[in-house]
Design a protein around this motif. Structure first.
Motif, PDB file in Angstrom:
ATOM      1  N   ASP A  75      -3.400   1.257   9.563  1.00  0.00           N
ATOM      2  CA  ASP A  75      -1.986   1.172   9.911  1.00  0.00           C
ATOM      3  C   ASP A  75      -1.111   0.899   8.697  1.00  0.00           C
ATOM      4  OD1 ASP A  75      -3.124  -1.359   9.748  1.00  0.00           O
ATOM      5  OD2 ASP A  75      -1.798  -2.257  11.238  1.00  0.00           O
ATOM      6  N   ASP A  76      -1.719   0.851   7.511  1.00  0.00           N
ATOM      7  CA  ASP A  76      -0.956   0.750   6.273  1.00  0.00           C
ATOM      8  C   ASP A  76      -0.612   2.117   5.703  1.00  0.00           C
ATOM      9  OD1 ASP A  76      -3.711   1.126   5.920  1.00  0.00           O
ATOM     10  OD2 ASP A  76      -3.751   0.175   3.954  1.00  0.00           O
ATOM     11  N   ASN A  78      -0.081   6.501   6.365  1.00  0.00           N
ATOM     12  CA  ASN A  78       0.035   7.723   7.153  1.00  0.00           C
ATOM     13  C   ASN A  78      -0.346   8.915   6.286  1.00  0.00           C
ATOM     14  OD1 ASN A  78       0.926   6.221   9.332  1.00  0.00           O
ATOM     15  ND2 ASN A  78       3.097   6.627   8.939  1.00  0.00           N
ATOM     16  N   ASP A  93      -5.530  11.032  10.893  1.00  0.00           N
ATOM     17  CA  ASP A  93      -4.629   9.874  10.891  1.00  0.00           C
ATOM     18  C   ASP A  93      -4.234   9.492  12.317  1.00  0.00           C
ATOM     19  OD1 ASP A  93      -2.745   7.946  10.045  1.00  0.00           O
ATOM     20  OD2 ASP A  93      -1.161   9.440   9.942  1.00  0.00           O
ATOM     21  N   GLU A 316       0.880   8.481   2.678  1.00  0.00           N
ATOM     22  CA  GLU A 316       2.209   7.866   2.751  1.00  0.00           C
ATOM     23  C   GLU A 316       2.128   6.456   3.343  1.00  0.00           C
ATOM     24  OE1 GLU A 316       6.415   9.263   4.723  1.00  0.00           O
ATOM     25  OE2 GLU A 316       4.580   9.518   5.888  1.00  0.00           O
ATOM     26  N   SER A 318       2.937   3.431   5.580  1.00  0.00           N
ATOM     27  CA  SER A 318       3.509   3.500   6.922  1.00  0.00           C
ATOM     28  C   SER A 318       4.783   2.661   7.032  1.00  0.00           C
ATOM     29  CB  SER A 318       2.498   3.008   7.958  1.00  0.00           C
ATOM     30  OG  SER A 318       2.275   1.610   7.808  1.00  0.00           O
ATOM     31  N   LYS A 320       5.293   0.779   9.490  1.00  0.00           N
ATOM     32  CA  LYS A 320       4.816  -0.518   9.953  1.00  0.00           C
ATOM     33  C   LYS A 320       4.532  -1.436   8.775  1.00  0.00           C
ATOM     34  CE  LYS A 320       1.094  -2.890  12.400  1.00  0.00           C
ATOM     35  NZ  LYS A 320      -0.153  -2.799  13.186  1.00  0.00           N
ATOM     36  N   TYR A 321       3.848  -0.917   7.772  1.00  0.00           N
ATOM     37  CA  TYR A 321       3.524  -1.725   6.597  1.00  0.00           C
ATOM     38  C   TYR A 321       4.807  -2.167   5.889  1.00  0.00           C
ATOM     39  CZ  TYR A 321       1.819  -3.015   1.966  1.00  0.00           C
ATOM     40  OH  TYR A 321       1.565  -3.690   0.798  1.00  0.00           O
ATOM     41  N   TYR A 485      -0.261   2.162  16.767  1.00  0.00           N
ATOM     42  CA  TYR A 485       1.089   1.962  16.222  1.00  0.00           C
ATOM     43  C   TYR A 485       1.770   3.312  16.036  1.00  0.00           C
ATOM     44  CZ  TYR A 485      -0.320   3.715  11.621  1.00  0.00           C
ATOM     45  OH  TYR A 485      -0.748   4.531  10.595  1.00  0.00           O
ATOM     46  N   GLU A 486       3.089   3.290  16.014  1.00  0.00           N
ATOM     47  CA  GLU A 486       3.893   4.487  15.775  1.00  0.00           C
ATOM     48  C   GLU A 486       3.412   5.665  16.628  1.00  0.00           C
ATOM     49  OE1 GLU A 486       4.147   5.215  11.536  1.00  0.00           O
ATOM     50  OE2 GLU A 486       4.845   3.189  11.131  1.00  0.00           O
ATOM     51  N   ARG A 488       0.506   6.062  18.169  1.00  0.00           N
ATOM     52  CA  ARG A 488      -0.944   6.262  18.230  1.00  0.00           C
ATOM     53  C   ARG A 488      -1.558   5.343  19.287  1.00  0.00           C
ATOM     54  NH1 ARG A 488       1.081   6.643  13.328  1.00  0.00           N
ATOM     55  NH2 ARG A 488       0.191   7.973  11.684  1.00  0.00           N
TER      56      ARG A 488
END
Length: 510
Positions: A75-76, A78, A93, A316, A318, A320-321, A485-486, A488
């Protein structure tokens, strides 16, 4: 490219194409990078280092696909690459796995090709040992031990990706293949035991203290890999004991400048336990030994050195990160870890909670490189970015001469802290002290009474974008909600990659 089909054939040649010490270069050039096993003079102990250099060559010359596939599911990170034909990478991913996608098979072949050549190198050194006398006997033992460390590292990475894999113990791999795959637990036990075999023969020093093979593995690299294997096994007391041995050696320190740690000033620092080494030899022309960093780079930028090349726009960081780091006011580690574009900054600000951003968030890096908007991604990984003003004049490839960090002392400290939060005992320091050493380096206030979640947050901040560490932590702890997340949705069935179809057609993988 490395082909696993070669595993089923006797190896006649040992590749020695990459040099890590100047002292070996002439010998390698004399052989055009190729050494035929039938032509070697095993009584010439001074040549015993050549197969060892070959083993390092295989390890360092990672395919560009390897770190991308290892890390992209966290989750860090993409995938990036929007609009590119590499849909299978994007789908990985999103946890939609296509075992016919070429990258899975290529990474599988990359690792097994390396493992076989490394094991073959160890066997070749053993033949030199048969004729060695005096100090050359112990030197042979050290070199063989180093090949075990390199092999163990690659087995560890493969099993993290696929779980049950073949353990390769000798260059006549047909027996290992015929025995079928070993469970992930057995692979991790094998790696741990292999490190135990190696440790007594390895140098008791930091990698950057070695003069024979500067930056080569040492006792502490082996201990770190053993700790990682036991972390996968959730053997937390072993993790605490192993990391405590590294810490109590007092040989390692955190590099004071987190930003420069990932750039040329941080090469082979006192923080490094294992580092893939590359060089353009500080010359503007001639041969180079570089990792292909282009997948990590921007496809549009205005570098401070105008001739510097860009990249492909994959891998890339994320949203979230980034938001996690903003919430913690993580200026140093965020600016180091993420390169922003104007579009990316605007995307963050669409969330009302981030409508006003800290002034340190900018599409201009501290070294004056400007990241422009480009279609494939909104952000780039700062840990895989080398400022254009640090390029050797005349060398324009993205990241030319940049080393690739693999295991750092901060990870050792945080593994130790985590083990203690799981109930392991440790006498050298508390979990609070270990975590706060890492936080202090980047100006973060100290914590007290740290929990496992606190350590995971610290690892997220400290080790984001590095070797899939975040992803493997989350699946080990069954934190599927973090990986959902996002848009997923992550389930237990998504933990491992499927075996590549090309290997299912070839090998006994059931």
């Amino acid at each position: 490219m490395k082909n696993l089909k070669q595993l089923l054939k006797p190896l006649a040649l040992l590749l020695v194409a990459f040099i890590t010490t100047v002292s070996c270069s002439d010998k390698l050039e004399e052989n055009d990078g190729q050494l035929s096993a039938d032509d070697l003079d095993f009584t010439a102990s001074e040549d015993m280092i050549l197969p060892l250099i070959g083993a390092y060559s295989e390890t360092y010359s990672r395919g560009w696909e390897d770190p991308l596939l290892i890390g992209v599911r966290g989750d860090d990170v993409n995938a990036g690459g929007v609009g590119d034909a590499q849909g299978g990478f994007t789908n990985a991913d999103l946890y939609n796995y296509d075992n016919g996608y070429w990258m899975y098979n290529q990474v599988w072949e990359n690792f097994y090709g390396d493992i076989t050549d490394i094991v073959n190198s160890g066997e070749t050194i053993l033949k030199y040992k048969e004729f060695a006398t005096g100090d050359n006997i112990s030197l042979a033992d050290q070199y063989i031990a180093e090949t075990k460390v390199l092999s163990g590292f690659q087995h560890l990475q493969m099993s993290r990706l696929w779980g049950d894999i073949f353990i390769i113990t000798n260059s006549n791999v047909s027996t290992d293949i015929d025995n079928g795959v070993d469970t992930k637990e057995d692979v991790m036990l094998y790696v741990s035991e292999l490190m135990d075999e190696a440790i007594p023969f390895l140098s008791d020093m930091r990698p950057n203290e070695r003069t024979d093979v500067p930056g080569g593995v040492t006792k502490y690299t082996a201990l770190a890999i053993k700790a990682l294997a036991n972390l996968e096994l959730e053997n937390y007391q072993a993790v605490a004991d192993i990391t405590a041995e590294i810490i109590s050696s007092n040989k390692f320190t955190l590099f004071p400048d987190f930003y420069e740690l990932f750039k040329k000033p941080g090469k082979l620092s006192n923080e490094s336990l294992f580092e893939l080494q590359f060089s353009d030899y500080n010359t503007d022309t001639g041969n180079t030994n570089n990792h292909l960093y282009a997948p990590f780079g921007p496809s549009s930028w205005t570098p401070a050195v105008s001739t510097a090349s860009g990249g492909w726009g994959f891998y890339e960081p994320s949203l979230k990160y980034i938001k996690f780091m903003i919430d913690r006011d993580e200026e140093t580690r965020l600016v180091t870890s993420v390169c922003f574009t104007p579009r990316g900054i605007a995307e963050i600000m669409l969330d009302p909670s981030y409508s006003t951003l800290p002034s340190y968030i900018s599409n201009t890096t501290p070294d004056g490189d400007v990241f422009n908007d480009y279609t494939r991604a909104m952000f780039a990984s700062g840990k895989h970015y080398l400022p254009s003003n640090q390029l050797t004049p005349g060398r324009n490839d993205y990241g030319s001469s940049k080393n690739f960090n693999v295991i750092r002392y901060s990870e050792i400290l945080l593994m130790y802290a985590e083990a203690l939060t799981h109930g392991a005992s440790g006498s050298i320091m508390t979990a609070d002290q270990a975590v706060n050493m890492v936080r202090n380096r980047v100006g973060m206030s100290p914590l007290s009474g740290v929990t496992t979640d606190d350590v995971m947050d610290e690892k997220f901040a400290e080790l984001g974008m590095e070797w899939g560490i975040r992803y493997f932590d989350m699946i080990r702890l069954n934190k599927y909600d973090e990986l959902s997340y996002e848009g997923r949705t992550f389930t237990a069935q998504d933990e491992l990659l499927p075996y590549p179809q090309a290997q299912l057609d070839l090998l006994p993988l059931e």
